[in-house]
Write an enzyme that holds these catalytic residues in place. Structure first.
Site, mmCIF file in Angstrom:
data_model
loop_
_atom_site.group_PDB
_atom_site.id
_atom_site.type_symbol
_atom_site.label_atom_id
_atom_site.label_comp_id
_atom_site.label_asym_id
_atom_site.label_seq_id
_atom_site.Cartn_x
_atom_site.Cartn_y
_atom_site.Cartn_z
ATOM 1 N N TYR A 166 -16.584 -4.603 35.844
ATOM 2 C CA TYR A 166 -16.822 -4.442 37.278
ATOM 3 C C TYR A 166 -15.585 -3.988 38.050
ATOM 4 O O TYR A 166 -15.579 -4.049 39.272
ATOM 5 C CB TYR A 166 -17.363 -5.749 37.854
ATOM 6 C CG TYR A 166 -18.615 -6.217 37.153
ATOM 7 C CD1 TYR A 166 -19.720 -5.373 37.020
ATOM 8 C CD2 TYR A 166 -18.689 -7.482 36.586
ATOM 9 C CE1 TYR A 166 -20.855 -5.787 36.348
ATOM 10 C CE2 TYR A 166 -19.828 -7.901 35.913
ATOM 11 C CZ TYR A 166 -20.904 -7.043 35.796
ATOM 12 O OH TYR A 166 -22.036 -7.454 35.123
ATOM 13 N N SER A 192 -21.231 -13.796 33.856
ATOM 14 C CA SER A 192 -22.233 -12.788 33.535
ATOM 15 C C SER A 192 -21.756 -11.956 32.337
ATOM 16 O O SER A 192 -21.492 -12.523 31.277
ATOM 17 C CB SER A 192 -22.545 -11.931 34.760
ATOM 18 O OG SER A 192 -23.748 -11.212 34.584
ATOM 19 N N TYR A 193 -21.634 -10.641 32.494
ATOM 20 C CA TYR A 193 -21.136 -9.837 31.371
ATOM 21 C C TYR A 193 -19.813 -10.386 30.848
ATOM 22 O O TYR A 193 -19.657 -10.577 29.628
ATOM 23 C CB TYR A 193 -20.997 -8.381 31.828
ATOM 24 C CG TYR A 193 -20.645 -7.391 30.730
ATOM 25 C CD1 TYR A 193 -21.613 -6.525 30.211
ATOM 26 C CD2 TYR A 193 -19.359 -7.296 30.221
ATOM 27 C CE1 TYR A 193 -21.300 -5.604 29.218
ATOM 28 C CE2 TYR A 193 -19.037 -6.385 29.227
ATOM 29 C CZ TYR A 193 -20.005 -5.539 28.729
ATOM 30 O OH TYR A 193 -19.684 -4.628 27.740
ATOM 31 N N TRP A 215 -28.623 -2.462 36.788
ATOM 32 C CA TRP A 215 -27.264 -2.809 36.333
ATOM 33 C C TRP A 215 -26.617 -1.629 35.597
ATOM 34 O O TRP A 215 -25.425 -1.353 35.778
ATOM 35 C CB TRP A 215 -27.326 -4.037 35.426
ATOM 36 C CG TRP A 215 -25.970 -4.485 34.959
ATOM 37 C CD1 TRP A 215 -25.111 -5.310 35.616
ATOM 38 C CD2 TRP A 215 -25.321 -4.118 33.734
ATOM 39 N NE1 TRP A 215 -23.962 -5.483 34.880
ATOM 40 C CE2 TRP A 215 -24.059 -4.762 33.720
ATOM 41 C CE3 TRP A 215 -25.670 -3.307 32.651
ATOM 42 C CZ2 TRP A 215 -23.156 -4.631 32.662
ATOM 43 C CZ3 TRP A 215 -24.778 -3.171 31.602
ATOM 44 C CH2 TRP A 215 -23.540 -3.815 31.608
ATOM 45 N N ASP A 225 -30.092 -19.380 38.472
ATOM 46 C CA ASP A 225 -29.458 -18.215 37.860
ATOM 47 C C ASP A 225 -30.503 -17.474 37.037
ATOM 48 O O ASP A 225 -31.216 -18.085 36.231
ATOM 49 C CB ASP A 225 -28.302 -18.681 36.969
ATOM 50 C CG ASP A 225 -27.734 -17.574 36.088
ATOM 51 O OD1 ASP A 225 -27.871 -16.393 36.451
ATOM 52 O OD2 ASP A 225 -27.160 -17.913 35.048
ATOM 53 N N HIS A 245 -27.302 -16.570 40.525
ATOM 54 C CA HIS A 245 -26.371 -15.932 39.595
ATOM 55 C C HIS A 245 -24.939 -15.950 40.131
ATOM 56 O O HIS A 245 -23.994 -15.963 39.359
ATOM 57 C CB HIS A 245 -26.830 -14.496 39.322
ATOM 58 C CG HIS A 245 -26.213 -13.872 38.116
ATOM 59 N ND1 HIS A 245 -26.323 -14.426 36.850
ATOM 60 C CD2 HIS A 245 -25.467 -12.744 37.956
ATOM 61 C CE1 HIS A 245 -25.695 -13.662 35.979
ATOM 62 N NE2 HIS A 245 -25.159 -12.643 36.625
#
Length: 552
Positions: free
Chosen positions: A47, A116-117, A161, A238, A273
């Site tokens: 990101y 997340s990722y 995404w 989430d 999330h």
């Protein structure tokens, strides 16, 4: 006098084993600026690391005495190479950790952190057992393929995404009319509607089963290879929640040593999330106590496992919704859980909130007509959510959705006293269909005295994958099948005068792609069939929801 280093070392080039270099910004605490050595905390992200939010995080860890390292993953931001989500991140993470351990300002202990990722790629690295990895903080972490979206295909909103992470910098999600994109068929070419071709989307859709392509980025079958303490953090709302309790359970039962198993920590809040950012989701406000000093919790965890400080707190801390209180626990699921079946009951017309469906702890006796409905993929049952993938769903009101005749609704009588449900929720259904393949979805909700039908958790089964994702098989017309729908987890008190509800349907769009009911190859066709569905609830077919009740 020692020569002081700058507080931030920008664009440090970190070599990978294939000669590609990745870019890292290093935030040094005063001790390291003076020439001392400190533990390092590594965060790898797709990101783009050069953002104000990262500046705040890096400075906070530096004030706590850690060298914080924010790194762009391969092919993103200032890093070289090509971005292929997840497939390079295991080895790249290994090489980054070992590089950090050799730096003059690092004492050889490295922790990793990310949400997340960046949460999932820590696991892909940890299973490779880097020598200097000492602890992980894994936040809102995605699961293995098809755990969250058990359709054999990526969820439609995953394309959002992929658009966001196209190229080297973040793309504006608002530039695309996502509702129009999600309606596109076939799924394979849905990327055309975004205005760009996204090869990874098409490659993922072509692998509509759990094959070697997906096995390469699985980690939840390898907990015995993870040798470090992990702080598992997520929220009940989430949209990737299922992975966090699953990973905590996996590590506390399958971790390679008793020390590793005992060092796991779980934190579950009433969050989406984006954890710990707001007390209110949708129409539900969980109160100011729902927000905590999460950074302090993270630093305390690293102080324990990178510096050797003591921490004798219970391993799990959960927020109990409905009562809106925090509670410490010693395991997950809770050892004192009483698993209670609430049976789906009707006289054959459980259609909509106005039908005759109800829930009872008493087994159905004798024969009862099944409740039937027509599932038309051209008119799917909506899953309430914003259009982008930033947050998929929440404690939304499904009262309006439950007016539809293709939604079966089963509700208890109003409760005479509070009832706590904390743990994984499962629905067992006996079903049949006129189609060779179709879907069945289930949702647990809280019916407030006002009529507000608050979603708690949900799940689905695609019938061709009822026995697993490796070898799909179609179903026989009108044959009755028993299926089990994993509806993730919750911690919620149904208050006095509230009621427990279960919603059954065959779509939840766009959270899951529509099953076109034809039995043809997934993702590549446009033809649709309407399917006649039956849900059985009689003595021979005792469909039920299994709730984890906690004695009050």
């Amino acid at each position: 006098m020692p020569t002081l280093r700058p507080a931030i070392l920008f664009d440090q080039r970190v070599p990978m084993r294939d000669t590609v270099t990745l870019s890292a910004d290093v935030y040094l605490p005063s001790e390291a600026q003076d020439g001392g050595q400190v533990p390092a905390v590594l965060m790898r992200t797709p990101y783009v690391k050069s953002q104000e939010a990262q500046l705040e995080v890096g400075r906070a860890f530096a004030r706590a005495g850690y060298a914080y390292v924010a790194m762009d993953v391969r092919g993103r931001g200032d890093s070289d190479g090509v971005f292929v989500p997840y497939f390079n991140d295991g080895l790249d993470g290994y090489d980054a950790i070992e590089w950090l351990a050799t730096q003059a300002w690092c004492d050889g202990k490295v922790g990793t952190i990310g949400a997340s990722y960046p949460g999932r790629i820590q696991w892909l690295t940890a299973v490779l057992q880097p020598l200097h990895l000492a602890a992980m903080i894994s936040i809102v972490t995605p699961s293995d393929p098809f755990v969250e979206t058990p359709t054999g295909l990526p969820g439609p909103q995953h394309l959002c995404w992929l658009h966001y992470t196209s190229g080297r910098v973040n793309q504006p999600m608002e530039s695309v009319e996502w509702a129009q994109v999600y309606d596109h068929l076939p799924l394979l070419t849905m990327d055309e509607r975004t205005g760009r071709e996204i090869p990874r989307w098409r490659e993922d859709v072509r692998h509509a089963r759990l094959d070697d392509y997906w096995q390469a980025i699985c980690y939840q079958d390898k907990f015995a290879q993870v040798r470090v303490p992990v702080f598992h953090i997520s929220g009940w709302y989430d949209d990737e929640q299922i992975g966090t309790p699953l990973n905590f359970l996996g590590m506390t039962t399958q971790g390679p040593t008793s020390e590793v198993r005992a060092a796991q920590r779980l934190l579950m809040g009433p969050w989406g999330h984006r954890v710990n950012t707001t007390s209110k989701l949708g129409e539900v406000d969980f109160g100011p106590q729902s927000l905590i000093d999460l950074r302090g919790e993270q630093i305390r965890f690293f102080d324990t496992h990178l510096r050797g400080n003591a921490d004798d707190r219970p391993p799990a801390r959960i927020f109990v919704m409905g009562e809106n209180v925090w509670r410490d626990e010693h395991e997950w699921p809770l050892a004192r859980t009483e698993w209670l079946r609430f049976y789906l009951r009707s006289e054959g017309s459980a259609n909509s909130r106005y039908g005759d469906g109800w829930l009872s702890v008493e087994l159905p006796f004798g024969d009862h007509l099944p409740s039937g409905y027509t599932y038309d993929p051209a008119r799917p049952v909506p899953f309430i959510t914003e259009a982008t993938s930033s947050q998929i769903g929440g404690p939304d009101d499904y009262a309006a959705v439950q007016r539809r005749d293709d939604v079966l609704v089963y509700v208890t009588e109003a409760l005479g006293q509070p009832l706590e449900v904390t743990g994984p929720v499962t629905v067992e259904l006996y079903v049949s269909s006129s189609a060779p393949d179709t879907d069945f979805t289930a949702m647990l909700f809280d019916v407030h005295p006002s009529g507000f039908a608050q979603r708690l958790c949900d799940g689905m089964v695609r019938m061709r994958f009822r026995d697993g994702f490796e070898e799909p098989s179609l179903i026989e017309r009108e044959k009755v099948y028993k299926i089990t729908i994993e509806c993730w987890n919750t911690s919620h008190v149904f208050q006095h005068r509230h009621a427990i509800g279960v919603q059954i349907a065959s779509s939840a769009f766009p959270k899951f792609d529509r099953n076109l009911n034809t039995g043809e190859e997934l993702g590549t066709t446009t033809g649709m069939l309407a399917a006649e569905q039956q849900v059985f609830a009689d003595e021979e077919h005792p469909s039920c929801v299994i709730l984890p009740l906690i004695p009050r």
